[in-house]
Motif scaffolding. Structure first.
Motif, PDB file in Angstrom:
ATOM      1  N   SER A 244      -5.705 -18.976  -1.615  1.00  0.00           N
ATOM      2  CA  SER A 244      -6.854 -18.917  -2.523  1.00  0.00           C
ATOM      3  C   SER A 244      -6.810 -20.043  -3.560  1.00  0.00           C
ATOM      4  CB  SER A 244      -6.903 -17.561  -3.228  1.00  0.00           C
ATOM      5  OG  SER A 244      -5.847 -17.432  -4.179  1.00  0.00           O
TER       6      SER A 244
ATOM      7  N   PHE B 145      -9.792 -12.013  -0.061  1.00  0.00           N
ATOM      8  CA  PHE B 145      -9.445 -12.985  -1.096  1.00  0.00           C
ATOM      9  C   PHE B 145     -10.584 -13.972  -1.367  1.00  0.00           C
ATOM     10  CE2 PHE B 145      -4.982 -11.746  -0.541  1.00  0.00           C
ATOM     11  CZ  PHE B 145      -4.548 -11.792  -1.858  1.00  0.00           C
TER      12      PHE B 145
ATOM     13  N   LEU C  67     -11.672 -16.282   0.655  1.00  0.00           N
ATOM     14  CA  LEU C  67     -11.354 -17.615   1.157  1.00  0.00           C
ATOM     15  C   LEU C  67     -12.530 -18.186   1.948  1.00  0.00           C
ATOM     16  CD1 LEU C  67      -7.680 -17.113   2.444  1.00  0.00           C
ATOM     17  CD2 LEU C  67      -8.492 -17.584   0.120  1.00  0.00           C
TER      18      LEU C  67
END
Length: 545
Positions: A257, A282, A284
Motif C-alpha cells: 500500500s 487495502f 491497492l
C-alpha cells in the motif's frame, strides 16, 4: 509370579530407592561381576543423584528397573574418547544403564513394560537417541530392538559390554508390536495441511515454562531462529509475527500500500483469490491474470503483460497453491521480474519446508509455522531482502519496519511458539526431508492414478506433499472425510472451497508414518469411488483492474 499385579512407574519413594540399590547389587556384583563384593548387599550407582529410575513393581517389590540420564559426561564418555564421533549428529541424547530384571520375572513382560515406559519417558523429555553399554549376553535382544553397535568392546571376562545406540524412530519401528497400545493413544494419523503432526522434540520445546519476550535469553533465542529461517530460504531478513499466514499476507499487503506504482496479481486457485481479496481490502491498484484452478500460469501471457505495462511496480502470487496442489514456477517469475524491474512478492506458506525455496531477489515472501516447517500454528513470517523503514500510515501491528527497528520483537511474543518453531527448524536434514517427501508423493500420486482417481494438479507442476483428489458426483467428500476420520485418518475435506468442488486432500507436511499412508491408500481403494468426472472449475478470466 502374578503378572496381573505389575505396575510400571518412575521411582519416587525412599523404599523404592533402597530396593533399587539392592537389585543393583544382585545384578552387577553377584550375577555380572562388574563390581567387587562388599559387606552390605547394596550398590549405590555413582550417578544415582542424576539418574531417573523406571521400575516395575510386583506388589511392593521391585522386580525390574532401568535408569536414564541426560547429563554429560555419560559413563560411556569416560570409557570411550570422542563418543560423539560414533553417533548420528543433531540428536538429543540420553544414556540408558542398569537394566535389571529378577530371574523369575524374565518372561519378557517386565522387559516390554520397562521398554515402553522408557519410550514414553524419552518422548516427554525430548530424547531421540539413547546410548547403552549392552552386555554381550543380550546382544541378540538389543539388535532385535534396533540398537546399533559401535566402537570397541569394553570390560573383560564375564563383564564385557558393547557400546550401542538406538534412534527413536528405529525403536518405534522395531518395537511396534508392544508399543501398539501406547502409540494408539497418540491419536489418529494426520494428513492435514495444518495443524500438522508434531515431532516429540518440538512438543517438548513448546512445553517449556513461558519466558518474558524482553528477557536476554529469549532475545538470543529469537535472533537464532531468525538466522536459521533466513539460511533455510537464502533471505537476508525475516520478521516473525504472532498470527496465521493470513496475517503475514496482510503485512505484505500493508507494505504494497506504500508503493506508488500499480501491481499485478496472479491466481490459479483459492489462495490466489485470497491475495486478490486482501489487495482490494487495502485499496491497492492492480490488475489480475486468472487461470483455471489446477492449471499452470501462462508464463508467456505474464511476460507479455509486464512488457507492455511498464507502469507495473510489483507482482504478487502464490508459490504453492494449497487448494489444488499446484507448484507455481517461482524461479521463472524471479527472473522475469528482475528483467522488468518488478518487485516480486510470494505467498510461500505451503512451500517452505516442503520444497527447496530460494528467496534471493524476492521483495517480500510470507510463511507460517504450522505448515511445511512442522511447528505449531500461531506464528507467521515475512521474509525480505531490503531494509524496511517504519511508516506511521500503517497499523502498528502490520508495520514490518517497526519490527525491523526493534530486533524483530516489536510486541509481546509467545516464547513457547518460538521455541517450538526453533526445535522444528533445527531437526531435519532439510534436503533429505524434502527429497523423501517428493519420492513418497510421486509414488502416492502414481498409485492413486493407476487406481483411477482424478488428481487435480498435473505431475510436472505438483507440490510434493499436497495431493488434491476430485471425487465423482456420486460420492460426497464431506461424508467420505467423516468416514476416514472414524477409520483413524485425518484428511482435509471441510474447507468451503474443497466441499464446493467435492475434493479431498492428502498432505505430508508434518510427521507421518509411511505404513499409515499405505494403509490410507488401501482404505481409499476399498471405500472410495474412482474414475470421477472432471470437477467444474472457474473459467479463465482476462486481465482486469
Amino acid at each position: 509370579m502374578n503378572t496381573q499385579s505389575l505396575q510400571f512407574k518412575v521411582a519416587s519413594e525412599d523404599w523404592e530407592f533402597e530396593q533399587i540399590h539392592q537389585l543393583n547389587y544382585r545384578t552387577f556384583v553377584e550375577e555380572i561381576p562388574q563390581h567387587q563384593p562388599s559387606g552390605t548387599p547394596r550398590l549405590v550407582d555413582k550417578f544415582h543423584n542424576e539418574n531417573t529410575y523406571l521400575i516395575c513393581l510386583s506388589d511392593k517389590r521391585i522386580v525390574g528397573m532401568i535408569a536414564a540420564r541426560g547429563r554429560r559426561p555419560f559413563s560411556l564418555d569416560q570409557k570411550l574418547p570422542n563418543l560423539d564421533s560414533y553417533l548420528p549428529p543433531g540428536r538429543r541424547t540420553c544414556e540408558i544403564r542398569l537394566l535389571s530384571v529378577e530371574k523369575q520375572f524374565r518372561n519378557g513382560q517386565v522387559f516390554r513394560g520397562l521398554t515402553a515406559l522408557m519410550w514414553q519417558y524419552g518422548l516427554e523429555h525430548g530424547y531421540d537417541l539413547a546410548v547403552i553399554s549392552g552386555t554381550t549376553r543380550q546382544q541378540k535382544l538389543y539388535r532385535h530392538l534396533g540398537f546399533v553397535p559401535f566402537g570397541p568392546m569394553l570390560g573383560s571376562g564375564e563383564a564385557t559390554f558393547q557400546p550401542m545406540y538406538l534412534t527413536l524412530e528405529n525403536f518405534e519401528k522395531q518395537a511396534e508390536e508392544f508399543l501398539r497400545e501406547p502409540m494408539r493413544r497418540r491419536g489418529p494419523a494426520s494428513f492435514l495441511p495444518g495443524p500438522v503432526s508434531i515431532h516429540p522434540l518440538t512438543r517438548r520445546a513448546f512445553e517449556r515454562p513461558p519466558e518474558s519476550h524482553r528477557s536476554d535469553q529469549f532475545i538470543a533465542e529469537f535472533q537464532n531462529i531468525r538466522q536459521r529461517l533466513c539460511r533455510l530460504v537464502s533471505a537476508r531478513h525475516v520478521q516473525i509475527l504472532l498470527g496465521s499466514g493470513t496475517l503475514a499476507n496482510d503485512a505484505v499487503g500493508a507494505q504494497l500500500s506504500l508503493e506508488k506504482r500499480p501491481g499485478l496479481i496472479l491466481s490459479n486457485g483459492e489462495f490466489g483469490e485470497r491475495l486478490i481479496d486482501q489487495a482490494r481490502r487495502f485499496g491497492l491498484t492492480f490488475d489480475t491474470l486468472k487461470f483455471r484452478w489446477g492449471e499452470p500460469f501462462n508464463l508467456a501471457a505474464v511476460e507479455q503483460f509486464l512488457a507492455r505495462s511498464s507502469s507495473v511496480g510489483w507482482l504478487w502470487c502464490v508459490h504453492s497453491e494449497t487448494s489444488t496442489g499446484m507448484l507455481n514456477p517461482l524461479s521463472t517469475l524471479q527472473a522475469m521480474c528482475a528483467k522488468t524491474r518488478v518487485k516480486l512478492c510470494a505467498d510461500c506458506i505451503s512451500s517452505i519446508g516442503l520444497v527447496p525455496v530460494n528467496l534471493e531477489g524476492v521483495y517480500l515472501a510470507s510463511c507460517a509455522s504450522g505448515k511445511g516447517l512442522a511447528g505449531y500454528p500461531g506464528l507467521c513470517m515475512v521474509f525480505h531482502n531490503h531494509p524496511i523503514a517504519s511508516s506511521t500510515s500503517l497499523p502498528r501491528y502490520l508495520d514490518l519496519g517497526w519490527y525491523d527497528e526493534h530486533q524483530g520483537i516489536a510486541f509481546t511474543h509467545s516464547s513457547n511458539l518460538v521455541q517450538a518453531l526453533d526445535a522444528a527448524v533445527r531437526q531435519p536434514d532439510w534436503s533429505a526431508k524434502m527429497a523423501a517427501v517428493a519420492a513418497v508423493s510421486a509414488r502416492l500420486r502414481r498409485r492413486l492414478t493407476e487406481l483411477g482417481f482424478k488428481i487435480i494438479a498435473p505431475d510436472h507442476d505438483a507440490t510434493p506433499g499436497v495431493v488434491t483428489i476430485a471425487l465423482p458426483p456420486g460420492q460426497n467428500s464431506a461424508h467420505l472425510g467423516q468416514e476416514l476420520q472414524k477409520a483413524g485418518y485425518l484428511l482435509s475435506y471441510n474447507s468451503d472451497y474443497i466441499r464446493q468442488r467435492n475434493w479431498i486432500q492428502i498432505c505430508l507436511m508434518g510427521e507421518y508414518c509411511p505404513e499409515k499412508l499405505e494403509a490410507l491408500t488401501s482404505w481409499l481403494v476399498k471405500n472410495a469411488q474412482s474414475t470421477p468426472e472432471t470437477a467444474p472449475e472457474p473459467a479463465r478470466a482476462a486481465a482486469a483492474s
